[in-house]
Scaffold this active site. Structure first.
Site, PDB file in Angstrom:
ATOM      1  N   GLU A 181      27.761  12.075  19.512  1.00  0.00           N
ATOM      2  CA  GLU A 181      28.690  12.707  18.558  1.00  0.00           C
ATOM      3  C   GLU A 181      29.710  11.738  17.966  1.00  0.00           C
ATOM      4  O   GLU A 181      30.799  12.144  17.567  1.00  0.00           O
ATOM      5  CB  GLU A 181      29.387  13.921  19.199  1.00  0.00           C
ATOM      6  CG  GLU A 181      28.390  14.997  19.664  1.00  0.00           C
ATOM      7  CD  GLU A 181      29.052  16.267  20.191  1.00  0.00           C
ATOM      8  OE1 GLU A 181      30.293  16.307  20.296  1.00  0.00           O
ATOM      9  OE2 GLU A 181      28.308  17.231  20.495  1.00  0.00           O
ATOM     10  N   GLU A 275      22.008  19.224  24.410  1.00  0.00           N
ATOM     11  CA  GLU A 275      22.948  20.050  25.184  1.00  0.00           C
ATOM     12  C   GLU A 275      22.747  21.504  24.784  1.00  0.00           C
ATOM     13  O   GLU A 275      22.642  21.816  23.601  1.00  0.00           O
ATOM     14  CB  GLU A 275      24.429  19.723  24.868  1.00  0.00           C
ATOM     15  CG  GLU A 275      24.962  18.454  25.457  1.00  0.00           C
ATOM     16  CD  GLU A 275      26.444  18.212  25.108  1.00  0.00           C
ATOM     17  OE1 GLU A 275      27.124  19.135  24.574  1.00  0.00           O
ATOM     18  OE2 GLU A 275      26.909  17.093  25.356  1.00  0.00           O
TER      19      GLU A 275
END
Ligand SMILES: *[C@@H]1O[C@H](CO)[C@@H](O)[C@H](O)[C@H]1NC(C)=O
Ligand SMILES: *[C@@H]1O[C@H](CO)[C@@H](O)[C@H](O)[C@H]1NC(C)=O
Ligand SMILES: *[C@@H]1O[C@H](CO)[C@@H](O)[C@H](O)[C@H]1NC(C)=O
Ligand SMILES: *[C@@H]1O[C@H](CO)[C@@H](O)[C@H](O)[C@H]1NC(C)=O
Length: 367
Positions: A181, A275
């Site tokens: 990210e 995730e």
């Protein structure tokens, strides 16, 4: 996964600040004193090991715990993959130990063939590789070379990654993420990230392992992430999309299919849910309510169904991360299926749809 993530953004920025401060305070390091040991390639056929050490273990790392895995009848190897952060691996305040990581691995080994970690600082990556060998098991590992806005962080993690793999070999490495990210946090441009992904891939290829997928993991600019990556890794969070937990599993499959699988397939690539999970406490996000009962609903609806559909995913996460309380958002500390004390959270029942151990058919991300 892109959504209404304002609260999360703040937390992530705070994480970054701490890592940068940590980097400033840095200078802690360690050195490898031994050359690569060629006695690698632990084989384990999936039965519970008998406590005898397997392939190369580092003689300089003392181990004071029993290496025999006591099988626990409430555990089955049903998670496709699990996200794992050992306790106390926030550089430079390193408090993790080999013994604690081995205790974690004893649990993880009984729950999943594969783990994903978020960095290599504080020797966490070495403890995992050494611990896997000490336990005489095999597990698929996806390490992350952490990327923030500080070159020093990256260089440290990059160098550690290659030192550890040189020493422990590549048998258990099923992929390498360069950053997590980092584009979403606006810490790096896609162009610079791409340069790093390529550099890491070139070096892994040169080390003789062109088959190991190299990628970055993100939730924004997925077109560019896809372009630089061998496989598309997307963190897909029904909670941050504000879905009701009853809808979370089907939302996740649909989102992943439309935004990741279908898009990656157009350029001949595969996709992975890097995730997916649900917090057990803290503030709601619109219709998404954090609770143990709701985590149970997602476990029940998602984990075995994902195995049936062969949807590769890393459930976030095995243990709570109490250190994240410093970011003033209690919810971030409570995504664990287990507490930080390594206990299954009271009220939870683990999924039961066992997969083979890594090395017994499940030799990659996708099988
Ligand atoms: C990056 O970290 C190093 C020390 O680890 C520090 O000297 C440097 O100032 C940091 N750079 C930025 C831009 O924060
Ligand atoms: C698996 O390993 C155990 C112990 O190492 C051994 O007893 C068992 O026979 C093996 N099973 C197979 C199928 O190889
Ligand atoms: C344990 O298993 C390993 C191989 O898996 C074998 O070499 C070793 O002799 C066994 N030890 C005992 C105590 O049975
Ligand atoms: C088995 O796992 C459960 C759930 O974490 C735990 O409460 C129990 O103590 C474990 N049993 C053993 C023998 O480790």
């Amino acid at each position: 996964m892109k959504g209404s993530l304002t609260k999360r953004t703040k937390i992530i920025i705070a994480v970054v600040t701490v890592i940068v401060i940590a980097a400033i305070a840095g200078g802690l390091g360690y050195h490898f004193t031994h050359k690569k040991d060629t006695n690698q390639g632990t084989q384990n056929n999936g039965s519970i090991p008998n406590g005898s050490k397997g392939a190369y273990t580092n003689p300089d790392i003392p181990i004071n715990v029993d290496l025999k895995i006591q099988s626990n009848s409430s555990y089955t190897r049903s998670f496709w993959g699990l996200a794992y952060t050992p306790l106390n691996v926030q550089f430079p305040w390193c408090g993790d130990t080999q013994d604690e990581v081995i205790e974690d691995l004893k649990i993880l080994y009984q729950l999943t063939p594969r783990i994903r970690i978020y960095g290599v600082d504080c020797r966490q990556f070495e403890y995992i590789m050494n611990g896997i060998n000490a336990l005489n098991i095999r597990m698929g590992v996806i390490p992350t070379i952490w990327v923030d806005n500080n070159q020093t962080t990256y260089d440290r993690q990059h160098d550690t990654f290659f030192q550890v793999t040189e020493r422990y070999g590549w048998d258990n490495i099923i992929g390498v993420s360069v950053g997590n990210e980092a584009i979403y946090r606006k810490e790096i441009t896609a162009e610079e990230l791409q340069r790093r992904v390529k550099e890491v891939r070139d070096r892994i290829t040169k080390a003789g392992h062109p088959e190991i997928p190299v990628f970055s993991t993100d939730i924004e600019q997925l077109d560019k992430i896809l372009d630089m990556s061998d496989i598309l890794f997307d963190n897909v969070h029904p909670f941050f999309a504000g879905t009701r937990v009853e809808d979370a599993s089907s939302w996740t499959f649909k989102y992943f299919q439309e935004n990741d699988v279908a898009v990656a397939a157009k350029v001949g690539k595969k996709a992975v849910i890097s995730e997916v999970g649900w917090p057990t406490g803290g503030a709601p996000d619109r219709g998404a309510i954090a609770s143990v009962g709701n985590l149970q609903i997602l476990l029940d609806n998602f984990v075995c169904e994902a195995n049936k559909r062969k949807v590769p995913n890393f459930f976030f996460e095995i243990f709570d991360e109490p250190w994240k309380i410093i970011f003033n958002e209690p919810r971030e500390t409570m995504w664990g299926v287990f507490s930080d004390k390594k206990q299954l959270k009271a009220g939870l029942t683990l999924p039961n749809c066992p997969l083979p151990a890594f090395g017994q058919g499940s030799t990659s991300l996708f099988e």
